[in-house]
Design an enzyme around this catalytic site. Structure first.
Site, PDB file in Angstrom:
ATOM      1  CE  LYS A  82      -1.871  -3.715  -7.834  1.00 36.38           C
ATOM      2  NZ  LYS A  82      -3.105  -2.735  -6.481  1.00 36.38           N
ATOM      3  CE  LYS A 132       3.382  -1.425  -0.967  1.00 34.73           C
ATOM      4  NZ  LYS A 132       2.850  -0.501  -2.227  1.00 34.73           N
ATOM      5  CE  LYS A 170      -2.014   6.450  -2.479  1.00 36.95           C
ATOM      6  NZ  LYS A 170      -2.498   6.350  -4.540  1.00 36.95           N
TER       7      LYS A 170
END
Ligand code: TYM
Length: 329
Positions: A111, A194, A197
């Site tokens: 992040k 991966k 969203k």
């Protein structure tokens, strides 16, 4: 009866990664276990969603959860923010979670790279809130994808530390679980990493046939095998991994063999893959569309879920407060 807890952040529509990583076995699990499935709307705040969007994001996940086979009569389905007991447990667990270990968490480091302008304390303590979600029901099994393994390891560490600190054997040590199958990571269609969203590399349960075909036909491939039994490149491995979950075994074998013999035509493989995804998502999509406008039903589900979740959460908080030493005057 084993207690199971699983959550999904309300940050957008659910994709194949969410489904095959965590949700595929919910239906089966709820038959034999005491299952709590919740929508992690507190967790979604780390990215500062617009208040106008928050509710619709929560509703979307709720509907997609139900459409994927969660039966609110058998399981408890609730909103994380409807259970402030979780927030209290999070506060209490934060007192014995250490900055060093939180800073070393892979998801936190990721992040920092991805949203360097918003490295907030909620991100740092994300694994503590997640541990609170699980420990509030003293769960043992947590269905999640491979990417959550480290968070579960931290949850066990916090549980053990609490037990040791207060010399009790109170919290169980929950482990990631996929109903006897190994934890998986579903890759995206962009050749690397991966499915996510917001990565623009996903197929969503809500996508219609046209969109799915378009996305799959555009998936990254390579220039094709040059030698027999050549090692498979990452983008093609990724497509095979997706096929593994959506297609028949024979279909996957067929294309793997074609690859090994240098006869593969990626166009054919993608066409088949799109068809198999559509076959799988169509009934879920239909159910989503049917449920979406049934406000009265959704309200009832959420209300009942909150009531059921409260019983277990209040019991935990009462006992934890006693262990810590809080007393009534
Ligand atoms: P979230 O919303 O990122 O993901 C929800 C679930 O989907 C799985 N998942 C995947 N699995 C395989 N391949 C992928 N590409 C993929 N993408 C997502 C995740 O592993 C997860 O199981 N922190 C959690 C939400 C949460 C939670 C909890 C889960 C909050 N508290 C307590 C379990 C227990 C998360 O990242 O959700």
């Amino acid at each position: 009866m084993t207690t199971v807890v699983s959550g999904i952040r309300s940050t957008g529509n659910l994709h194949l990664g969410n489904y095959f990583g965590a949700m595929k076995n919910f239906k089966k699990m709820q038959e034999k276990n005491n299952c709590y499935f919740f929508i992690a709307d507190y967790h979604s705040l780390t990215t500062h969603p617009n208040p106008k969007d928050l509710h619709s994001n929560v509703k979307q996940v709720l509907v997609e959860y139900l459409a994927s086979g969660i039966d609110p009569e058998k399981s408890t389905i609730y909103l994380q923010s409807d259970l402030p007991e979780t927030a209290e447990l999070y506060l209490l667990l934060n007192m014995n979670a250490y900055i060093g270990e939180l800073e070393r968490t892979a998801s936190f480091k990721d992040k920092i790279r991805k949203q360097s302008d918003n490295v907030n304390a909620g991100l740092l303590t994300y694994p503590v809130l997640m541990a609170a979600d699980i420990l509030i029901h003293n769960a043992l099994q947590v269905p999640v994808g491979k990417d959550q393994e480290q968070h579960l390891e931290m949850c066990r560490k916090f549980a053990k530390r609490f037990n040791r600190m207060y010399n009790v054997n109170y919290f169980k040590e929950p482990y990631p679980y996929n109903f006897g199958e190994k934890l998986i990571k579903i890759p995206g269609l962009d050749g690397t990493g991966k499915m996510g969203k917001s990565e623009g590399n996903g197929v969503f349960l809500m996508d219609d046939a046209k969109i799915i075909k378009k996305k799959v036909m555009r998936a990254v491939t390579d220039s094709g095998p040059k030698r027999k039994n050549q090692e498979v490149s990452e983008p093609i491995k990724n497509l095979f991994t997706i096929m593994e979950v959506v297609s028949e075994k024979e279909t996957l074998m067929f294309f793997k063999e074609k690859y090994a013999n240098c006869e593969i035509r990626y166009g054919d493989m993608k066409k088949q893959m799109a068809e198999d995804i559509i076959k799988f998502t169509t009934p879920i999509r239909e159910k989503i569309l049917e449920l979406y406008h049934n406000e009265a039903y959704l309200r009832k589900v959420v209300k009942n879920g909150q009531e059921k979740a409260k019983i277990s959460a209040q019991k935990t908080i009462k006992e934890v407060r006693e262990i810590i030493g809080f007393k009534k005057f």
